[in-house]
Write an enzyme that holds these catalytic residues in place. Structure first.
Site, PDB file in Angstrom:
ATOM      1  N   LEU A  21       0.822  -1.212   0.000  1.00 39.65           N
ATOM      2  CA  LEU A  21       0.000   0.000   0.000  1.00 39.65           C
ATOM      3  C   LEU A  21       0.858   1.265   0.000  1.00 39.65           C
ATOM      4  CD1 LEU A  21      -2.666  -1.071   2.664  1.00 39.65           C
ATOM      5  CD2 LEU A  21      -2.916  -1.048   0.173  1.00 39.65           C
ATOM      6  N   SER A  22       2.158   1.105   0.147  1.00 37.38           N
ATOM      7  CA  SER A  22       3.038   2.272   0.235  1.00 37.38           C
ATOM      8  C   SER A  22       2.992   3.179  -0.994  1.00 37.38           C
ATOM      9  CB  SER A  22       4.477   1.822   0.503  1.00 37.38           C
ATOM     10  OG  SER A  22       4.579   1.241   1.787  1.00 37.38           O
ATOM     11  N   LYS A  71      14.312  -7.202   5.344  1.00 36.58           N
ATOM     12  CA  LYS A  71      14.583  -6.204   6.383  1.00 36.58           C
ATOM     13  C   LYS A  71      15.875  -6.463   7.165  1.00 36.58           C
ATOM     14  CE  LYS A  71       9.918  -4.486   7.311  1.00 36.58           C
ATOM     15  NZ  LYS A  71       8.947  -4.166   8.383  1.00 36.58           N
ATOM     16  N   ASP A 107       9.349   1.682  11.831  1.00 37.83           N
ATOM     17  CA  ASP A 107       8.188   0.943  12.321  1.00 37.83           C
ATOM     18  C   ASP A 107       7.828   1.331  13.756  1.00 37.83           C
ATOM     19  OD1 ASP A 107       7.675  -0.495   9.998  1.00 37.83           O
ATOM     20  OD2 ASP A 107       9.008  -2.131  10.551  1.00 37.83           O
ATOM     21  N   ALA A 133       7.350 -11.920  19.696  1.00 43.14           N
ATOM     22  CA  ALA A 133       8.780 -11.663  19.886  1.00 43.14           C
ATOM     23  C   ALA A 133       9.527 -11.626  18.561  1.00 43.14           C
ATOM     24  CB  ALA A 133       9.387 -12.733  20.796  1.00 43.14           C
ATOM     25  N   MET A 228      -1.557  -4.382  15.753  1.00 46.64           N
ATOM     26  CA  MET A 228      -0.836  -3.997  14.540  1.00 46.64           C
ATOM     27  C   MET A 228      -1.498  -4.509  13.261  1.00 46.64           C
ATOM     28  SD  MET A 228       3.226  -4.175  15.344  1.00 46.64           S
ATOM     29  CE  MET A 228       3.991  -3.175  16.621  1.00 46.64           C
TER      30      MET A 228
END
Length: 290
Positions: A21-22, A71, A107, A133, A228
């Protein structure tokens, strides 16, 4: 939008990336500010990550976002990494300037901004329970501690992973008291009732599943929940919160806020207030509000 040889390029790399969606958010903000910039998705398979990063820098892009599964893997290919991104152990935003690549993680900043904007919640001096976690939990824990949380407890299905996360950050963020344990503690009313905020960083809720053992009605008065997950916009956890009148919000605000932070890193200016969220609201097929 007219793209020319003078247009500044930004984008996102991932595998897959077509669902992102960015582009909707960033291109709306570029247009609103009249910037000759464009944001495009770049599908990059893991085996081609190093070549893709070098190629983007060589092509003169101003920066790009990083999503799954890159990432963590991208970090060795960057020239510099922001200290918080290094502590989190993941990068989701890269700034390219004069051929040098600097990695950031927005984030956690997005989470703190969303808590303020959607729930009027300030972590300073508060007790927070983080569910999960993984990478999202790691960014949440670091940013909540940076924002002044007095106590952060990480609960996870695998206790060892929760303990590892806490052990990693505790020595660097000494003003916050950290603890870790299993999800079994969720059944203890005294345990749940000791927190001001509960943050779900897991994927529970995406498929309509409920968080096992978590009863929001056990929260103390004034406590809130941040989930989230943003698709679906109302998870079973948030539906429970609504039933009990507990302040809650989904992950859309965090998605927008982390994008706004990346936008500022690349352009040096903030996007118009509300622009990115309005663009998403017009694009998504379901209502976006929690």
């Amino acid at each position: 939008m007219t793209i020319t040889g003078k247009t500044t390029v930004t984008g996102i790399i991932g595998a897959p990336v077509a669902h992102s969606l960015s582009p909707v958010m960033h291109n709306a903000a570029f247009g609103a500010l009249g910037l000759d910039w464009v944001y495009v998705p770049f599908p990059v398979p893991p085996a081609r990550l190093e070549a893709a990063v070098a190629g983007l820098a060589a092509a003169g892009v101003a920066g790009f976002n990083v999503t799954i599964p890159h990432k963590v893997a991208i970090m060795p290919f960057l020239d510099e990494i922001d200290p918080d991104a290094e502590l989190i152990g993941a990068v989701n935003t890269v700034l390219v300037r004069e051929g040098r690549l600097t990695g950031y993680n927005t984030d956690g900043l997005g989470l703190v901004a969303a808590l303020a904007g959607k729930l009027s919640f300030d972590p300073r001096g508060k007790s927070v329970l983080v569910l999960g976690a993984g990478g999202a939990a790691r960014s949440a824990v670091v940013s909540l501690a940076r924002a002044g949380a007095a106590r952060v407890h990480v609960a996870n299905r695998t206790t060892d992973a929760a303990l590892a996360l806490v052990g990693l950050v505790a020595e660097r963020l000494k003003e916050t008291a950290f603890a870790a344990g299993s999800l079994d503690a969720l059944a203890d009313p005294a345990f749940i009732g000791s927190f001001d905020l509960v943050v779900n960083t897991t994927s529970v809720g995406m498929s309509g599943d409920s968080f096992p053992g978590l009863d929001p009605s056990l929260l103390k008065s004034g406590a809130c929940i941040y989930d989230m997950v943003y698709a679906p916009p109302v998870t079973p956890l948030l539906a429970q919160c609504r039933t009990f009148g507990i302040p809650c919000a989904n992950g859309l605000g965090m998605l927008v806020a982390q994008g706004e932070a990346a936008f500022r890193i690349w352009t040096g200016v903030a996007p118009p207030e509300g622009c990115m969220e309005l663009a998403l609201a017009a694009f998504l097929p379901e209502p976006c509000k929690p």
